[in-house]
Design a protein around this motif. Structure first.
Motif, PDB file in Angstrom:
ATOM      1  N   GLU A  48     -22.539  -3.913  -9.027  1.00  0.00           N
ATOM      2  CA  GLU A  48     -22.458  -3.861 -10.496  1.00  0.00           C
ATOM      3  C   GLU A  48     -22.874  -5.187 -11.122  1.00  0.00           C
ATOM      4  O   GLU A  48     -23.597  -5.219 -12.121  1.00  0.00           O
ATOM      5  N   GLN A  49     -22.428  -6.270 -10.495  1.00  0.00           N
ATOM      6  CA  GLN A  49     -22.769  -7.592 -11.014  1.00  0.00           C
ATOM      7  C   GLN A  49     -24.266  -7.869 -10.883  1.00  0.00           C
ATOM      8  O   GLN A  49     -24.897  -8.367 -11.815  1.00  0.00           O
ATOM      9  N   THR A  50     -24.825  -7.537  -9.728  1.00  0.00           N
ATOM     10  CA  THR A  50     -26.265  -7.721  -9.509  1.00  0.00           C
ATOM     11  C   THR A  50     -27.064  -6.937 -10.551  1.00  0.00           C
ATOM     12  O   THR A  50     -28.003  -7.476 -11.163  1.00  0.00           O
ATOM     13  N   ALA A  51     -26.662  -5.686 -10.759  1.00  0.00           N
ATOM     14  CA  ALA A  51     -27.367  -4.833 -11.729  1.00  0.00           C
ATOM     15  C   ALA A  51     -27.270  -5.400 -13.146  1.00  0.00           C
ATOM     16  O   ALA A  51     -28.264  -5.457 -13.879  1.00  0.00           O
ATOM     17  N   ALA A  52     -26.065  -5.842 -13.525  1.00  0.00           N
ATOM     18  CA  ALA A  52     -25.864  -6.369 -14.882  1.00  0.00           C
ATOM     19  C   ALA A  52     -26.722  -7.614 -15.111  1.00  0.00           C
ATOM     20  O   ALA A  52     -27.354  -7.765 -16.167  1.00  0.00           O
ATOM     21  N   ILE A  53     -26.757  -8.502 -14.124  1.00  0.00           N
ATOM     22  CA  ILE A  53     -27.570  -9.714 -14.261  1.00  0.00           C
ATOM     23  C   ILE A  53     -29.042  -9.346 -14.396  1.00  0.00           C
ATOM     24  O   ILE A  53     -29.760  -9.875 -15.263  1.00  0.00           O
ATOM     25  N   MET A  54     -29.509  -8.422 -13.557  1.00  0.00           N
ATOM     26  CA  MET A  54     -30.924  -8.049 -13.569  1.00  0.00           C
ATOM     27  C   MET A  54     -31.326  -7.418 -14.902  1.00  0.00           C
ATOM     28  O   MET A  54     -32.360  -7.761 -15.481  1.00  0.00           O
ATOM     29  N   ILE A  55     -30.506  -6.515 -15.396  1.00  0.00           N
ATOM     30  CA  ILE A  55     -30.820  -5.829 -16.660  1.00  0.00           C
ATOM     31  C   ILE A  55     -30.883  -6.832 -17.811  1.00  0.00           C
ATOM     32  O   ILE A  55     -31.823  -6.841 -18.617  1.00  0.00           O
ATOM     33  N   ARG A  56     -29.891  -7.726 -17.860  1.00  0.00           N
ATOM     34  CA  ARG A  56     -29.814  -8.664 -18.986  1.00  0.00           C
ATOM     35  C   ARG A  56     -30.864  -9.762 -18.888  1.00  0.00           C
ATOM     36  O   ARG A  56     -31.403 -10.204 -19.906  1.00  0.00           O
ATOM     37  N   PHE A  57     -31.164 -10.199 -17.666  1.00  0.00           N
ATOM     38  CA  PHE A  57     -32.176 -11.239 -17.519  1.00  0.00           C
ATOM     39  C   PHE A  57     -33.565 -10.685 -17.828  1.00  0.00           C
ATOM     40  O   PHE A  57     -34.403 -11.368 -18.421  1.00  0.00           O
ATOM     41  N   GLU A  58     -33.797  -9.437 -17.456  1.00  0.00           N
ATOM     42  CA  GLU A  58     -35.090  -8.804 -17.766  1.00  0.00           C
ATOM     43  C   GLU A  58     -35.301  -8.767 -19.284  1.00  0.00           C
ATOM     44  O   GLU A  58     -36.383  -9.105 -19.776  1.00  0.00           O
ATOM     45  N   LYS A  59     -34.254  -8.381 -20.017  1.00  0.00           N
ATOM     46  CA  LYS A  59     -34.355  -8.340 -21.485  1.00  0.00           C
ATOM     47  C   LYS A  59     -34.561  -9.736 -22.048  1.00  0.00           C
ATOM     48  O   LYS A  59     -35.322  -9.935 -23.002  1.00  0.00           O
ATOM     49  N   TYR A  60     -33.888 -10.724 -21.455  1.00  0.00           N
ATOM     50  CA  TYR A  60     -34.042 -12.108 -21.907  1.00  0.00           C
ATOM     51  C   TYR A  60     -35.493 -12.566 -21.757  1.00  0.00           C
ATOM     52  O   TYR A  60     -36.073 -13.162 -22.668  1.00  0.00           O
ATOM     53  N   LEU A  61     -36.099 -12.268 -20.614  1.00  0.00           N
ATOM     54  CA  LEU A  61     -37.471 -12.705 -20.352  1.00  0.00           C
ATOM     55  C   LEU A  61     -38.477 -12.026 -21.288  1.00  0.00           C
ATOM     56  O   LEU A  61     -39.519 -12.600 -21.601  1.00  0.00           O
ATOM     57  N   GLU A  62     -38.156 -10.805 -21.724  1.00  0.00           N
ATOM     58  CA  GLU A  62     -39.065 -10.093 -22.631  1.00  0.00           C
ATOM     59  C   GLU A  62     -39.247 -10.847 -23.946  1.00  0.00           C
ATOM     60  O   GLU A  62     -40.321 -10.834 -24.546  1.00  0.00           O
ATOM     61  N   THR A  63     -38.195 -11.516 -24.392  1.00  0.00           N
ATOM     62  CA  THR A  63     -38.271 -12.236 -25.670  1.00  0.00           C
ATOM     63  C   THR A  63     -38.343 -13.760 -25.494  1.00  0.00           C
ATOM     64  O   THR A  63     -38.495 -14.494 -26.462  1.00  0.00           O
ATOM     65  N   ASN A  64     -38.214 -14.218 -24.233  1.00  0.00           N
ATOM     66  CA  ASN A  64     -38.276 -15.664 -23.952  1.00  0.00           C
ATOM     67  C   ASN A  64     -39.199 -15.904 -22.761  1.00  0.00           C
ATOM     68  O   ASN A  64     -38.740 -16.182 -21.645  1.00  0.00           O
ATOM     69  N   PRO A  65     -40.503 -15.792 -22.961  1.00  0.00           N
ATOM     70  CA  PRO A  65     -41.450 -15.930 -21.852  1.00  0.00           C
ATOM     71  C   PRO A  65     -41.372 -17.326 -21.231  1.00  0.00           C
ATOM     72  O   PRO A  65     -40.996 -18.305 -21.895  1.00  0.00           O
TER      73      PRO A  65
END
Length: 363
Positions: free
Chosen positions: A74-91
């Motif tokens: 669950e922790q791995t998934a949460a980090i991946m989902i949120r970091f992916e969204k972060y990178l979309e707006t913070n290249p």
């Protein structure tokens, strides 16, 4: 060039802090290198406050993904989902991960799938114990990283064995030691020093956090009982996690010389370590710090991912056999502990070497 630095737990910030200082230094000299600091929120810790970042002399993170809690998956998934969204707006041009926590692996995977280069600080370290979640994190991260910043020749060889090309391996030393050497003059005497009437080199520091040691009732009681019975008249200072404290209370473990205290800040804890007669631990990072501070250390594990603390340093790998613990404690109290030496490049300049290499990657 823009670098995104990832940290997920307290020790990660100790490893990241000198890299931030080194970036600030070259920025002051006119470099265009830029960074953002992302805290995944993997470990919630009430001591991770503004004061903590002030202690390390670094700015608070640009972003906290608040992805703590839950199972490993669950922790791995949460980090991946949120970091992916972060990178979309913070290249960014490069994602730099440190150590071997879940955040290290999760953010490395997300970055590579977004076609962003990954650099791994502390690449190549191995315990060869697949029961440790950290070992899985190391293996996965190293399998997909582009650049490796290593702490030892052993780590270099581990990377060569899995086919990493020589030009990707950069033997730079240990950023944890950069932080230690920088902060040593600022170590702070904790209140408990006077309260417990501690005396230099006349007490032990104990830390236990590995599930294999603290979650098994019989094992935990046996370990603590053996340490108490073999430590003569020495006070034992035990900064203890609340979960472990509950287990100790359940088992009825108590002794006049065993002082269970709350977890401590970096400057206070290392004040204690520096002055201890012996540190007994199942941590990896503490064995690096005791090596540099020339403090005897015994590790209650059968494997270590930091063999240089044993071959070069003051650490001994003892395992969890009570007879072996008794033997090694007697060795310490008889004054026969080995004198360690400093591993290569553990000189406080690791982050400078890392940042110099990062600037060259930009050309």
């Amino acid at each position: 060039m823009h670098i995104t630095l990832i940290a997920g737990a307290r020790p990660n910030f100790m490893k990241i802090a000198p890299i931030i200082h080194a970036i600030h230094q070259i920025q002051a000299e006119g470099s265009s290198l830029r960074y953002s600091l992302v805290h995944t929120g993997q470990h919630y810790d009430e001591k991770m406050s503004g004061q903590f970042f002030a202690e390390l002399e670094i700015p608070e993170p640009n972003e906290n993904l608040q992805a703590g809690g839950g199972t490993q998956a669950e922790q791995t998934a949460a980090i991946m989902i949120r970091f992916e969204k972060y990178l979309e707006t913070n290249p960014t041009d490069l994602v730099l991960v440190v150590g071997d926590v879940t955040s290290t692996m999760a953010c490395a995977i997300v970055a590579q799938k977004a076609r962003i280069k990954v650099a791994h600080v502390e690449g190549g370290i191995r315990s060869n114990d697949w029961t440790m979640p950290e070992e899985i994190n190391r293996l996965v991260t190293d399998a997909i990283s582009d650049y490796f910043f290593t702490t030892s020749e052993v780590a270099n060889e581990n990377l060569r064995k899995i086919g990493v090309k020589e030009e990707k391996i950069h033997f730079v030393g240990n950023t944890m030691i950069d932080t230690l050497l920088k902060q040593m003059p600022r170590f702070k005497k904790p209140e408990l020093w006077d309260k417990l009437q501690l005396i230099d080199k006349e007490y032990l520091v104990l830390t236990l956090h590995r599930p294999s040691n603290v979650d098994e009732e019989t094992k935990l009681k046996t370990l603590i009982d053996q340490i108490i019975s073999s430590s003569e008249d020495c006070p034992i200072v035990f900064p203890v996690h609340p979960r472990t404290a509950k287990m100790i209370e359940l088992l009825g473990i108590s002794h006049p010389r065993l002082h269970m205290v709350d977890s401590m800040g970096y400057l206070e804890f290392n004040y204690l370590v520096q002055r201890a007669k012996l540190v007994v631990t199942d941590s990896g990072g503490i064995t690096e710090e005791t090596t540099v501070m020339q403090v005897p250390c015994m590790t209650l594990r059968d494997t270590t991912e930091r063999p240089e603390t044993v071959t070069d340093g003051t650490n001994e790998l003892v395992g969890t056999d009570p007879k072996e613990i008794e033997k090694m404690l007697k060795k310490c109290f008889s004054g026969n502990w080995k004198t360690g030496s400093l591993p290569a490049l553990w000189d406080g300049k690791t982050a400078e070497r890392i940042v110099e290499i990062l600037t060259k990657l930009n050309h």
